[in-house]
Design an enzyme around this catalytic site. Structure first.
Site, PDB file in Angstrom:
ATOM      1  N   GLY A  32     -17.802   5.023  -7.028  1.00 20.21           N
ATOM      2  CA  GLY A  32     -17.464   4.973  -5.740  1.00 20.21           C
ATOM      3  C   GLY A  32     -17.121   3.450  -5.317  1.00 20.21           C
ATOM      4  N   LEU A  34     -14.425   2.630  -3.840  1.00 20.23           N
ATOM      5  CA  LEU A  34     -13.207   2.449  -4.611  1.00 20.23           C
ATOM      6  C   LEU A  34     -12.493   1.338  -3.891  1.00 20.23           C
ATOM      7  CD1 LEU A  34     -12.323   6.081  -5.200  1.00 20.23           C
ATOM      8  CD2 LEU A  34     -13.812   4.667  -6.645  1.00 20.23           C
ATOM      9  N   HIS A  38      -9.738   0.544  -8.745  1.00 21.45           N
ATOM     10  CA  HIS A  38      -9.727   2.159  -9.096  1.00 21.45           C
ATOM     11  C   HIS A  38      -8.571   2.692  -8.840  1.00 21.45           C
ATOM     12  CE1 HIS A  38     -13.988   0.443  -7.857  1.00 21.45           C
ATOM     13  NE2 HIS A  38     -14.356   1.061  -8.984  1.00 21.45           N
ATOM     14  N   LEU A 185     -10.352  -8.072  -8.799  1.00 22.88           N
ATOM     15  CA  LEU A 185     -10.857  -7.351  -7.668  1.00 22.88           C
ATOM     16  C   LEU A 185     -12.314  -6.558  -8.339  1.00 22.88           C
ATOM     17  CD1 LEU A 185      -7.800  -5.115  -6.625  1.00 22.88           C
ATOM     18  CD2 LEU A 185      -8.587  -7.455  -6.017  1.00 22.88           C
TER      19      LEU A 185
END
Ligand code: PAF
Length: 280
Positions: A32, A34, A38, A185
């Site tokens: 999660g 995200l 992702h 990221l």
């Protein structure tokens, strides 16, 4: 329409229906929180498979620091909305007791490739990762599974585990996404203060310079030393490792005769950032 499923019978039922209709299945395992990285994995899965499952499970067994687990961002509603916006078919977000029911007693341990780098600094981390990924593969029975190259060692561990256990899934590595200034990221970037965020790209810059130097024939030790000095001078407080390694086994190497990878983990503003790039 993206459905959020939390239990195994619903998940298995859905997958059985897809299979009965001849559909291929891709899975993107996540914890999660995200970000675009992702989403790029989910988009790669959508391009390669008929149906896509994104799993969201903050896996307690891969955290070696209980405080880290407690602080890990949980943003399921926003995550599900993002995944719905790109047409992911199913979000599988099981509670802990579905993944680790009472009596659970199995650990998957991948020796060799789990040992150095993250393995040294986060003991037990890769056992947690390998165990949960093996479980998620068993639950979702995908044709393909998509992982980011940002976690290069994790990818190597999962590849080894999948091959060793004959799990019939194709592991698809996906490129690291970077901000325009080079910072990879990561969910952790959100924890950086604006000042620290401005300093963060020095890690990638120094690594890129070192990789070029090694490719140009400079001894690896000198190039790595210069890169470490640059990272520390740029505002990082400590470096856990900045090493040149065999790209597959993660053993340290001093040249790039075999495919090599430069991997680093370093601390900035109390946040541990990791990155890796090809070398040579
Ligand atoms: O990379 C991650 O987010 C996690 O380590 C993974 C692969 C989802 C396992 O919990």
């Amino acid at each position: 329409m993206t459905d959020i499923l939390r239990d195994l019978p619903s998940l298995r039922g859905r997958i059985a229906r897809w299979r009965a209709n001849g559909k291929t299945v891709g899975v993107v395992p996540t914890m999660g929180a995200l970000h675009q990285g992702h989403l790029s994995l989910a988009l790669a899965a959508k391009a390669a498979c008929d149906r896509v499952i994104v799993t969201i499970f903050v896996n307690p067994t891969q955290f070696n620091n209980p405080d880290d687990l407690k602080k890990y961002p949980r943003t399921e509603e926003a995550d599900a909305a993002l995944l719905a916006s790109i047409g992911v078919d199913v979000v599988f977000a099981p509670p802990v007791e579905v993944v680790y029911p009472p009596g659970f007693a199995t650990t998957v341990s991948v020796s060799g490739v789990s040992g150095p780098l993250e393995g040294t600094h986060r003991p037990g981390h890769f056992e947690g990762v390998a165990t949960v990924v093996a479980k998620l593969f068993g639950m979702t029975t995908p044709d393909k599974a998509f992982f980011g190259q940002k976690d290069w060692q994790q990818l190597a561990v999962i590849r080894r585990m999948t091959a060793d256990l004959n799990i019939p899934v194709q592991i698809v590595p996906c490129e690291t996404l970077r901000d325009p200034d080079g910072l990879a990221l990561s969910s952790r970037n959100a924890r950086l203060s604006p000042e620290a965020r401005a300093k963060a790209p020095v890690l990638y810059r120094a690594m890129t310079r070192a990789a070029r130097a090694v490719a140009g024939g400079e001894p690896a030790a000198a190039a790595l030393k210069a890169a470490s000095a640059e990272v520390l001078a740029g505002g990082f407080s400590a470096i856990d490792y900045l090493d040149l390694c065999d790209a597959d086994t993660l053993e340290p190497v001093s040249d790039t005769r075999r495919p090599a990878r430069l991997l680093a983990a370093a601390w900035l503003d109390g946040v541990r950032l990791i990155d890796n790039i090809p070398a040579g």
